[in-house]
Each structure stands twice: as C-alpha cells, then as structure tokens.
Motif scaffolding. Structure first.
Motif, PDB file in Angstrom:
ATOM      1  N   ALA A   1      -8.188   3.754  -2.644  1.00 53.71           N
ATOM      2  CA  ALA A   1      -9.442   4.134  -1.986  1.00 53.71           C
ATOM      3  C   ALA A   1      -9.596   3.406  -0.663  1.00 53.71           C
ATOM      4  O   ALA A   1     -10.043   3.996   0.348  1.00 53.71           O
ATOM      5  CB  ALA A   1     -10.621   3.823  -2.919  1.00 53.71           C
ATOM      6  N   ALA A   2      -9.239   2.120  -0.612  1.00 53.06           N
ATOM      7  CA  ALA A   2      -9.324   1.355   0.632  1.00 53.06           C
ATOM      8  C   ALA A   2      -8.365   1.912   1.674  1.00 53.06           C
ATOM      9  O   ALA A   2      -8.689   1.976   2.873  1.00 53.06           O
ATOM     10  CB  ALA A   2      -9.028  -0.112   0.352  1.00 53.06           C
TER      11      ALA A   2
ATOM     12  N   GLU B   1      -7.374   5.024   1.906  1.00 55.52           N
ATOM     13  CA  GLU B   1      -7.935   6.283   2.403  1.00 55.52           C
ATOM     14  C   GLU B   1      -9.050   6.034   3.407  1.00 55.52           C
ATOM     15  O   GLU B   1      -9.152   6.747   4.409  1.00 55.52           O
ATOM     16  CB  GLU B   1      -8.452   7.105   1.219  1.00 55.52           C
ATOM     17  CG  GLU B   1      -7.329   7.661   0.334  1.00 55.52           C
ATOM     18  CD  GLU B   1      -7.834   8.383  -0.891  1.00 55.52           C
ATOM     19  OE1 GLU B   1      -7.236   9.413  -1.258  1.00 55.52           O
ATOM     20  OE2 GLU B   1      -8.843   7.918  -1.484  1.00 55.52           O
ATOM     21  N   ARG B   2      -9.855   5.013   3.143  1.00 54.51           N
ATOM     22  CA  ARG B   2     -10.906   4.683   4.118  1.00 54.51           C
ATOM     23  C   ARG B   2     -10.305   4.235   5.438  1.00 54.51           C
ATOM     24  O   ARG B   2     -10.784   4.596   6.522  1.00 54.51           O
ATOM     25  CB  ARG B   2     -11.828   3.595   3.552  1.00 54.51           C
ATOM     26  CG  ARG B   2     -12.759   4.076   2.440  1.00 54.51           C
ATOM     27  CD  ARG B   2     -13.857   3.058   2.164  1.00 54.51           C
ATOM     28  NE  ARG B   2     -13.316   1.776   1.718  1.00 54.51           N
ATOM     29  CZ  ARG B   2     -13.063   1.484   0.445  1.00 54.51           C
ATOM     30  NH1 ARG B   2     -13.273   2.385  -0.522  1.00 54.51           N
ATOM     31  NH2 ARG B   2     -12.593   0.290   0.126  1.00 54.51           N
ATOM     32  N   GLU B   3      -9.255   3.437   5.375  1.00 52.46           N
ATOM     33  CA  GLU B   3      -8.602   2.957   6.607  1.00 52.46           C
ATOM     34  C   GLU B   3      -8.014   4.115   7.401  1.00 52.46           C
ATOM     35  O   GLU B   3      -8.093   4.141   8.635  1.00 52.46           O
ATOM     36  CB  GLU B   3      -7.507   1.947   6.252  1.00 52.46           C
ATOM     37  CG  GLU B   3      -6.757   1.403   7.474  1.00 52.46           C
ATOM     38  CD  GLU B   3      -5.688   0.393   7.100  1.00 52.46           C
ATOM     39  OE1 GLU B   3      -4.887   0.044   7.994  1.00 52.46           O
ATOM     40  OE2 GLU B   3      -5.644  -0.040   5.931  1.00 52.46           O
TER      41      GLU B   3
ATOM     42  N   HIS C   1       0.829  -1.205   0.000  1.00 54.21           N
ATOM     43  CA  HIS C   1       0.000   0.000   0.000  1.00 54.21           C
ATOM     44  C   HIS C   1       0.868   1.260   0.000  1.00 54.21           C
ATOM     45  O   HIS C   1       0.537   2.261  -0.641  1.00 54.21           O
ATOM     46  CB  HIS C   1      -0.934   0.008   1.213  1.00 54.21           C
ATOM     47  CG  HIS C   1      -1.932  -1.113   1.197  1.00 54.21           C
ATOM     48  ND1 HIS C   1      -2.041  -2.032   2.209  1.00 54.21           N
ATOM     49  CD2 HIS C   1      -2.856  -1.469   0.266  1.00 54.21           C
ATOM     50  CE1 HIS C   1      -2.998  -2.905   1.922  1.00 54.21           C
ATOM     51  NE2 HIS C   1      -3.507  -2.583   0.747  1.00 54.21           N
TER      52      HIS C   1
ATOM     53  N   GLY D   1      -8.986   7.244   7.148  1.00 56.73           N
ATOM     54  CA  GLY D   1      -9.997   8.259   7.459  1.00 56.73           C
ATOM     55  C   GLY D   1      -9.634   9.614   6.912  1.00 56.73           C
ATOM     56  O   GLY D   1     -10.046  10.646   7.475  1.00 56.73           O
TER      57      GLY D   1
ATOM     58  N   ARG E   1      -8.513  11.751   2.956  1.00 55.31           N
ATOM     59  CA  ARG E   1      -8.267  11.683   1.526  1.00 55.31           C
ATOM     60  C   ARG E   1      -6.788  11.993   1.274  1.00 55.31           C
ATOM     61  O   ARG E   1      -6.268  13.020   1.706  1.00 55.31           O
ATOM     62  CB  ARG E   1      -9.173  12.694   0.818  1.00 55.31           C
ATOM     63  CG  ARG E   1      -9.116  12.650  -0.698  1.00 55.31           C
ATOM     64  CD  ARG E   1     -10.316  13.410  -1.300  1.00 55.31           C
ATOM     65  NE  ARG E   1     -10.535  14.673  -0.623  1.00 55.31           N
ATOM     66  CZ  ARG E   1      -9.912  15.811  -0.936  1.00 55.31           C
ATOM     67  NH1 ARG E   1      -9.024  15.831  -1.908  1.00 55.31           N
ATOM     68  NH2 ARG E   1     -10.188  16.912  -0.272  1.00 55.31           N
TER      69      ARG E   1
ATOM     70  N   GLN F   1      -8.663   0.950  -6.525  1.00 51.61           N
ATOM     71  CA  GLN F   1      -9.396   0.355  -5.406  1.00 51.61           C
ATOM     72  C   GLN F   1      -8.528   0.289  -4.149  1.00 51.61           C
ATOM     73  O   GLN F   1      -9.011   0.546  -3.034  1.00 51.61           O
ATOM     74  CB  GLN F   1      -9.878  -1.045  -5.801  1.00 51.61           C
ATOM     75  CG  GLN F   1     -10.936  -1.046  -6.905  1.00 51.61           C
ATOM     76  CD  GLN F   1     -11.146  -2.415  -7.492  1.00 51.61           C
ATOM     77  OE1 GLN F   1     -10.622  -3.417  -6.979  1.00 51.61           O
ATOM     78  NE2 GLN F   1     -11.914  -2.487  -8.581  1.00 51.61           N
ATOM     79  N   GLN F   2      -7.258  -0.058  -4.302  1.00 46.18           N
ATOM     80  CA  GLN F   2      -6.360  -0.165  -3.152  1.00 46.18           C
ATOM     81  C   GLN F   2      -6.126   1.200  -2.510  1.00 46.18           C
ATOM     82  O   GLN F   2      -6.077   1.329  -1.289  1.00 46.18           O
ATOM     83  CB  GLN F   2      -5.021  -0.786  -3.578  1.00 46.18           C
ATOM     84  CG  GLN F   2      -5.103  -2.257  -3.961  1.00 46.18           C
ATOM     85  CD  GLN F   2      -5.416  -3.130  -2.757  1.00 46.18           C
ATOM     86  OE1 GLN F   2      -5.037  -2.824  -1.625  1.00 46.18           O
ATOM     87  NE2 GLN F   2      -6.128  -4.235  -2.995  1.00 46.18           N
TER      88      GLN F   2
END
Length: 322
Positions: free
Chosen positions: A37-38, A40-42, A5, A44, A46, A34-35
């Motif tokens: 975006a994942a 960024e979600r982890e 990542h 919290g 952008r 996708q990776q």
C-alpha cells in the motif's frame, strides 16, 4: 523505494495472494500488505486489484513489475560482477615478454591463468627487456618479463622476482664446423661471427656477453673481428644460424624451438645467463595481477619467498585466497 519493495511486489504477483506471498517471503501478512500500500501511494497508482478470487496486477502493475524484474536482475548481476572482479576473474592483464619466455615459463604460468580465468581480457606483446621495462613504468603494461632486473630511473618503484634461470648455448647450422661438436669453448666463440641480442634492447645481456667474450673490456657489445648480427627473437637466432650466418647465442631453452637443420652446443665452461625476471609496479593493487602472481607462486619455485620479502604477508594472495 528499496529493492525489497520490488521483491514484495513480484511475490504478490507470482502467488496472487498476500498470505501465500508473505509466507514465501518469510514475513507476516500485515506488514506485506502495508508495504505494498505504501508503494502504491509513492507511485500514485494502484498496482494490484484485490478481488475475492485473488490479487492481480493492474495495467500500471504490469508495467511496474516488468521493470522491477529487470532492475532486480541487474542488481544481482552487479553483485556477481563485483565479486568476480574482486577475485580477479574479470578485468584486463597486459603482459610484455621476451621471446624465450614463451619456450618454458609462459606455457605453464600463462596457460594455467587462461584456463582458470577465461574472461580476463589479455593484452600480450613480445618485446625486448628495455621496451617492456619502459612500458611498465609508463603504465602501459601490468607485467614485464625480461632478462635481468630492471635498471635506471623508476626501477625502485618496481617489484622484480626471478622466475627462471638458464645457461648459455650456441646454435649452429648443419654446415658449420661446430656442427659435429656437443660443446664449444668460450675461446672458440671469440673467433666467430655471432648472432645475439641487440645491445640497446637487451643491455644486461649485451654487457654481460661483452665481458665474457671480450675478456672484460668496457664495450657495451662484443666487438669481435668475426662480426655481430643482432637478433633478439629466439626463432630468428635459430633461423639465421641455420642459414650459416654465424653462431647464435642464447639460453638453453632454445632447444625447445630447435630445428632439424641446426645443432645446439653446450658452452664450456658452463656459463649462467642473467636471470629471467618478472616485474610489476609496487603500488599495483589489481586483483587480476594478484591472481597471476598466485599462479606464478605455484609454478615457479622460490617466487613465494621472494614476494614475501618484497611485499610482506599482507599482499601474499588475491582476495579469492582469503
């Protein structure tokens, strides 16, 4: 979060484009998007602004990328350091040795080791055979080099190999009656004041000389009427002989350190000394020790065969030789 990542994020930041970053990484663009975006979600937050002109790190992204670069650099260094340690290129080697080992053996073996592995930390100390054996058994040394194989309690836990052989010579000052002779006999030595290793520091050598010079008596050190001066350092033996204290006895390699004001005489008949022996703990699996043994095999005839007999083929080389 995995190291990949971090690499993905750095690639996107470098190329400022998901398609070009994916091509550089050797993966398809959708999985890369996708990776990220994942990730960024982890986190919290952008990490990138997606614009028509390209993909650019946000403030959070800049902070993350700075740490990511350092983290990947540390991971790469960790892999490199582990490999170097496994090959015996880093670490520590503690060596105790008698002074005469510096005259012939160590300039060859230790000199090559230092050239091959300059980053290994060396702990070097000149000491008697008795002291180096005790320090080796106590875990204070990794290698001990002395005269004769170690004896006594714990010696069975050591591997000992012969790394040198030598014969007895006599060293006398320029004013000594023997100075004009190329040889002296054992009988002549029995009437002289002798300069030799202390019995309690070099017990194998002392007992051996006692048997030679006192015609097989039970004494632990020669007890000549001429007297004995104890000195276990090669240069001290030569220096005392030059002062006229008496006749110094030691290995023939003393010639390397001889001074103009002394003469080295052969002892007749030729008398072989106890072997120069290198010892280490049987259970020591240090890659640095293995690397030192590899060089010793190369430089000292017969050592490879001795180690194979003692250790078997499974420990015949360091990891770098696999």
């Amino acid at each position: 979060m995995e190291s990949r990542h971090l690499r993905y994020a750095l690639a996107v930041a470098e190329h400022q484009h998901f398609g070009r970053a994916a091509a550089a990484l050797g993966i398809a663009q959708p999985p890369l998007s996708q990776q990220i975006a994942a990730l960024e979600r982890e986190l919290g937050a952008r990490l990138f602004d997606r614009t028509a002109r390209g993909v650019f790190p946000t403030a959070a992204g800049e902070a993350f990328l700075a740490r990511a670069r350092r983290a990947l650099a540390e991971m790469s260094a960790a892999v490199s350091d582990a490999g170097r340690a496994a090959r015996g290129e880093t670490g520590r080697l503690r060596l105790g040795f008698i002074g005469s080992a510096l005259l012939e053996l160590l300039p060859s073996v230790l000199g090559q080791f230092i050239r091959d592995r300059p980053d290994v930390r060396l702990g070097l100390e000149e000491m008697s055979t008795r002291r180096s054996t005790a320090a080796l058994l106590a875990g204070e040394l990794d290698i001990a080099i002395g005269r004769g194989a170690p004896r006594g309690a714990g010696a069975e836990d050591l591997v000992s190999v012969t790394v040198g052989r030598d014969h007895l010579v006599a060293v006398v000052g320029a004013a000594h009656p023997f100075a004009g002779q190329s040889k002296v006999s054992v009988e002549q030595l029995r009437g002289q004041h002798l300069i030799l290793a202390p019995a309690d520091e070099e017990p194998v050598v002392a007992a051996w000389l006692a048997a030679l010079l006192d015609e097989g008596t039970e004494a632990s050190t020669p007890t000549r009427s001429g007297g004995v001066t104890e000195a276990w350092d090669a240069h001290t033996i030569i220096g005392l002989a030059s002062c006229g204290v008496g006749v110094g006895l030691g290995p023939a390699c003393l010639r390397v350190a001889a001074r103009p004001d002394v003469q080295v005489c052969e002892v007749s008949p030729r008398v072989e000394l106890p072997e120069l022996v290198m010892s280490f703990r049987t259970q020591d699996r240090s890659p640095v020790l293995a690397a030192f043994l590899d060089i010793t095999r190369e430089r000292c005839p017969g050592v490879a065969e001795q180690l194979e007999r003692r250790l078997g083929p499974s420990r015949q080389s360091s990891p770098s030789g696999d």
